[in-house]
Design a protein around this motif. Structure first.
Motif, PDB file in Angstrom:
ATOM      1  N   TRP A 169      51.200  -4.412 -13.543  1.00  0.00           N
ATOM      2  CA  TRP A 169      51.995  -4.158 -12.332  1.00  0.00           C
ATOM      3  C   TRP A 169      51.551  -2.865 -11.614  1.00  0.00           C
ATOM      4  N   SER A 170      50.809  -1.995 -12.265  1.00  0.00           N
ATOM      5  CA  SER A 170      50.432  -0.702 -11.665  1.00  0.00           C
ATOM      6  C   SER A 170      49.567  -0.893 -10.413  1.00  0.00           C
ATOM      7  N   LYS A 171      48.840  -2.057 -10.384  1.00  0.00           N
ATOM      8  CA  LYS A 171      47.958  -2.333  -9.243  1.00  0.00           C
ATOM      9  C   LYS A 171      48.773  -2.500  -7.948  1.00  0.00           C
ATOM     10  N   TYR A 172      50.050  -2.976  -8.121  1.00  0.00           N
ATOM     11  CA  TYR A 172      50.857  -3.253  -6.917  1.00  0.00           C
ATOM     12  C   TYR A 172      51.837  -2.114  -6.591  1.00  0.00           C
ATOM     13  N   GLU A 173      51.765  -1.037  -7.327  1.00  0.00           N
ATOM     14  CA  GLU A 173      52.710   0.077  -7.112  1.00  0.00           C
ATOM     15  C   GLU A 173      52.363   0.855  -5.816  1.00  0.00           C
ATOM     16  N   VAL A 174      53.428   1.144  -4.994  1.00  0.00           N
ATOM     17  CA  VAL A 174      53.206   1.887  -3.717  1.00  0.00           C
ATOM     18  C   VAL A 174      53.085   3.381  -4.053  1.00  0.00           C
ATOM     19  N   GLN A 175      52.010   3.975  -3.565  1.00  0.00           N
ATOM     20  CA  GLN A 175      51.739   5.378  -3.894  1.00  0.00           C
ATOM     21  C   GLN A 175      52.307   6.351  -2.839  1.00  0.00           C
ATOM     22  N   ASP A 176      52.329   5.892  -1.557  1.00  0.00           N
ATOM     23  CA  ASP A 176      52.758   6.778  -0.459  1.00  0.00           C
ATOM     24  C   ASP A 176      54.286   6.794  -0.370  1.00  0.00           C
ATOM     25  N   PRO A 177      54.980   8.023  -0.402  1.00  0.00           N
ATOM     26  CA  PRO A 177      56.443   8.102  -0.380  1.00  0.00           C
ATOM     27  C   PRO A 177      57.038   7.560   0.924  1.00  0.00           C
ATOM     28  N   GLU A 178      56.328   7.759   2.047  1.00  0.00           N
ATOM     29  CA  GLU A 178      56.843   7.292   3.348  1.00  0.00           C
ATOM     30  C   GLU A 178      56.867   5.760   3.402  1.00  0.00           C
ATOM     31  N   GLU A 179      55.792   5.198   2.923  1.00  0.00           N
ATOM     32  CA  GLU A 179      55.709   3.742   2.914  1.00  0.00           C
ATOM     33  C   GLU A 179      56.792   3.152   1.999  1.00  0.00           C
ATOM     34  N   ALA A 180      57.015   3.857   0.911  1.00  0.00           N
ATOM     35  CA  ALA A 180      58.049   3.415  -0.025  1.00  0.00           C
ATOM     36  C   ALA A 180      59.428   3.464   0.632  1.00  0.00           C
ATOM     37  N   PHE A 181      59.676   4.538   1.412  1.00  0.00           N
ATOM     38  CA  PHE A 181      60.951   4.688   2.101  1.00  0.00           C
ATOM     39  C   PHE A 181      61.161   3.541   3.098  1.00  0.00           C
ATOM     40  N   LYS A 182      60.057   3.254   3.885  1.00  0.00           N
ATOM     41  CA  LYS A 182      60.147   2.192   4.895  1.00  0.00           C
ATOM     42  C   LYS A 182      60.455   0.839   4.253  1.00  0.00           C
ATOM     43  N   LEU A 183      59.761   0.608   3.167  1.00  0.00           N
ATOM     44  CA  LEU A 183      59.932  -0.690   2.466  1.00  0.00           C
ATOM     45  C   LEU A 183      61.365  -0.846   1.957  1.00  0.00           C
ATOM     46  N   THR A 184      61.922   0.252   1.452  1.00  0.00           N
ATOM     47  CA  THR A 184      63.285   0.223   0.920  1.00  0.00           C
ATOM     48  C   THR A 184      64.283  -0.010   2.045  1.00  0.00           C
ATOM     49  N   GLN A 185      64.030   0.708   3.185  1.00  0.00           N
ATOM     50  CA  GLN A 185      64.911   0.588   4.350  1.00  0.00           C
ATOM     51  C   GLN A 185      64.929  -0.863   4.850  1.00  0.00           C
ATOM     52  N   MET A 186      63.722  -1.466   4.929  1.00  0.00           N
ATOM     53  CA  MET A 186      63.615  -2.843   5.407  1.00  0.00           C
ATOM     54  C   MET A 186      64.357  -3.797   4.465  1.00  0.00           C
ATOM     55  N   ALA A 187      64.235  -3.542   3.192  1.00  0.00           N
ATOM     56  CA  ALA A 187      64.883  -4.428   2.210  1.00  0.00           C
ATOM     57  C   ALA A 187      66.404  -4.350   2.316  1.00  0.00           C
ATOM     58  N   LEU A 188      66.919  -3.087   2.542  1.00  0.00           N
ATOM     59  CA  LEU A 188      68.367  -2.910   2.655  1.00  0.00           C
ATOM     60  C   LEU A 188      68.887  -3.548   3.938  1.00  0.00           C
ATOM     61  N   LEU A 189      68.084  -3.424   5.022  1.00  0.00           N
ATOM     62  CA  LEU A 189      68.467  -4.007   6.303  1.00  0.00           C
ATOM     63  C   LEU A 189      68.573  -5.536   6.185  1.00  0.00           C
ATOM     64  N   LYS A 190      67.608  -6.087   5.529  1.00  0.00           N
ATOM     65  CA  LYS A 190      67.577  -7.553   5.339  1.00  0.00           C
ATOM     66  C   LYS A 190      68.815  -8.008   4.540  1.00  0.00           C
ATOM     67  N   ALA A 191      69.142  -7.220   3.521  1.00  0.00           N
ATOM     68  CA  ALA A 191      70.301  -7.573   2.690  1.00  0.00           C
ATOM     69  C   ALA A 191      71.588  -7.478   3.515  1.00  0.00           C
ATOM     70  N   SER A 192      71.663  -6.420   4.354  1.00  0.00           N
ATOM     71  CA  SER A 192      72.860  -6.218   5.163  1.00  0.00           C
ATOM     72  C   SER A 192      73.014  -7.349   6.180  1.00  0.00           C
ATOM     73  N   THR A 193      71.938  -7.738   6.848  1.00  0.00           N
ATOM     74  CA  THR A 193      71.967  -8.820   7.842  1.00  0.00           C
ATOM     75  C   THR A 193      72.460 -10.103   7.188  1.00  0.00           C
ATOM     76  N   GLU A 194      71.923 -10.429   6.001  1.00  0.00           N
ATOM     77  CA  GLU A 194      72.305 -11.672   5.329  1.00  0.00           C
ATOM     78  C   GLU A 194      73.766 -11.652   4.897  1.00  0.00           C
ATOM     79  N   LEU A 195      74.257 -10.431   4.517  1.00  0.00           N
ATOM     80  CA  LEU A 195      75.674 -10.314   4.148  1.00  0.00           C
ATOM     81  C   LEU A 195      76.573 -10.566   5.350  1.00  0.00           C
ATOM     82  N   ASN A 196      76.165 -10.013   6.531  1.00  0.00           N
ATOM     83  CA  ASN A 196      76.947 -10.198   7.766  1.00  0.00           C
ATOM     84  C   ASN A 196      76.998 -11.660   8.170  1.00  0.00           C
ATOM     85  N   GLN A 197      75.841 -12.302   8.049  1.00  0.00           N
ATOM     86  CA  GLN A 197      75.785 -13.730   8.392  1.00  0.00           C
ATOM     87  C   GLN A 197      76.761 -14.512   7.519  1.00  0.00           C
ATOM     88  N   GLY A 198      76.817 -14.148   6.274  1.00  0.00           N
ATOM     89  CA  GLY A 198      77.721 -14.824   5.314  1.00  0.00           C
ATOM     90  C   GLY A 198      79.180 -14.615   5.710  1.00  0.00           C
TER      91      GLY A 198
END
Lengths: 168, 165
Positions: B116-145
């Motif tokens: 799994w180390s090959k797929y690990e994100v090294q850049d902290p900013e990119e990691a932040f963006k990815l997390t933000q996008m994931a939370l946004l997606k979860a929030s949108t799907e919860l609202n739709q529900g």
């Protein structure tokens, strides 16, 4: 090798076996079946042959037991005297046969009326020409019982023949 | 013919003391010789014994028995060959399985797990963006529900009012 022994030492006894079976079953077709079944059994037991002193007596004993079993199963044993009598393969004394045939037929009947043990003992001795020892082995009785049975059978036939002679 | 000898043999026969040879002599005499009148009473007995000793099976009996025996032998040979063939096949399969098991190396750590180390994100900013996008997606799907649930409740109310009327 086994087949050779079978052909030379066992199969030549077939007619003796047949006559014993015939004397017990009283039916030619059944007697033939008994001999055939016995010979197949003998063949299946070929591994035992080397341990057997007298193959002929052993086969005879097997035929006797098988024939007795058959009779017991059938229960109503009947003897067709005419069929038996007509089976004689050789014409003996053509000139005397006519006058003898009646009394010979009666002797056959008299022998059939003997108790089983006496009839078989007399048959094995007087028709098959077996020694007392062999008869004892085949019939699974003692030597003295063999002699007694033969003695009584012959005496019985003789006295009945004399009776027939005096009444006719 | 010495009838005295025959008479003596007859006495011995009925006493049960004759030999097999003497018994043969008696049968032969009564069957093939001229029998005097005083001995004719017993003639049928010896003729019967002689005739009975000639009863025989048919000529084809030997052939039928031998054919039966050959049939049995062939059946046995056939059974044996099938048995042998089966045991040989079983032995080959066993050896093959044992060989495959013995020569195949056990699975190593490298081939067994995912790196799994090959797929690990090294850049902290990119990691932040990815997390933000994931939370946004979860929030949108919860609202739709939540919206879907509200719509369903409203529909149920309308149906309930229709039945009350």
């Amino acid at each position: 090798m086994d087949l050779h022994t079978f052909k030379t030492s066992i199969l030549p006894n077939k007619n003796k076996l047949y006559r014993v079976a015939l004397r017990i079953t009283g039916n030619p077709a059944e007697a033939e079946d008994v001999v055939q079944e016995t010979l197949i059994k003998v063949w299946e037991k070929r591994n035992d042959w080397s341990r057997i002193d007298n193959l002929q007596a052993w086969c005879m004993q097997m035929v006797k037991n098988r024939a007795i079993d058959k009779v017991r199963l059938k229960a109503n044993q009947t003897e067709n005297i005419d069929t038996l009598y007509s089976m004689s393969s050789r014409e003996i004394l053509p000139d005397r046969k006519a006058e003898l045939s009646d009394t010979v037929g009666k002797v056959k009947q008299l022998m059939q009326q003997l108790p089983d043990q006496q009839r078989l003992a007399m048959h094995l001795r007087d028709i098959e020409g077996m020694s007392y020892q062999e008869i004892s082995q085949v019939m699974e009785i003692s030597l003295s019982q063999v002699k007694t049975n033969i003695f009584r059978a012959r005496k019985g036939i003789k006295s009945k023949l004399l009776q027939l002679w005096t009444t006719s | 013919m010495d009838y005295q000898l025959i008479e003596k043999l007859l006495d011995q026969y009925f006493e049960g003391t004759t030999s097999l040879e003497e018994e043969k002599q008696l049968k032969h005499f009564f069957t093939y010789e001229e029998v005097p009148e005083h001995l004719q009473t017993l003639q049928p007995l010896f003729v019967h014994l002689q005739q009975s000793s000639e009863e025989a099976l048919g000529a084809d009996f030997d052939q039928s028995v031998l054919e039966l025996l050959e049939g049995k032998q062939e059946a046995k040979i056939r059974r044996l060959s099938i048995k042998t063939w089966m045991s040989r096949a079983a032995a080959i399969v066993l050896i093959a399985v044992a060989g495959w098991w013995y020569f195949t190396p056990p699975p190593t750590q490298e081939t067994g797990g995912i790196d799994w180390s090959k797929y690990e994100v090294q850049d902290p900013e990119e990691a932040f963006k990815l997390t933000q996008m994931a939370l946004l997606k979860a929030s949108t799907e919860l609202n739709q529900g939540a919206n879907t649930a509200a719509r369903e409740v409203s529909n149920l109310r309308e149906i309930g009012q229709f039945f009350k009327k």
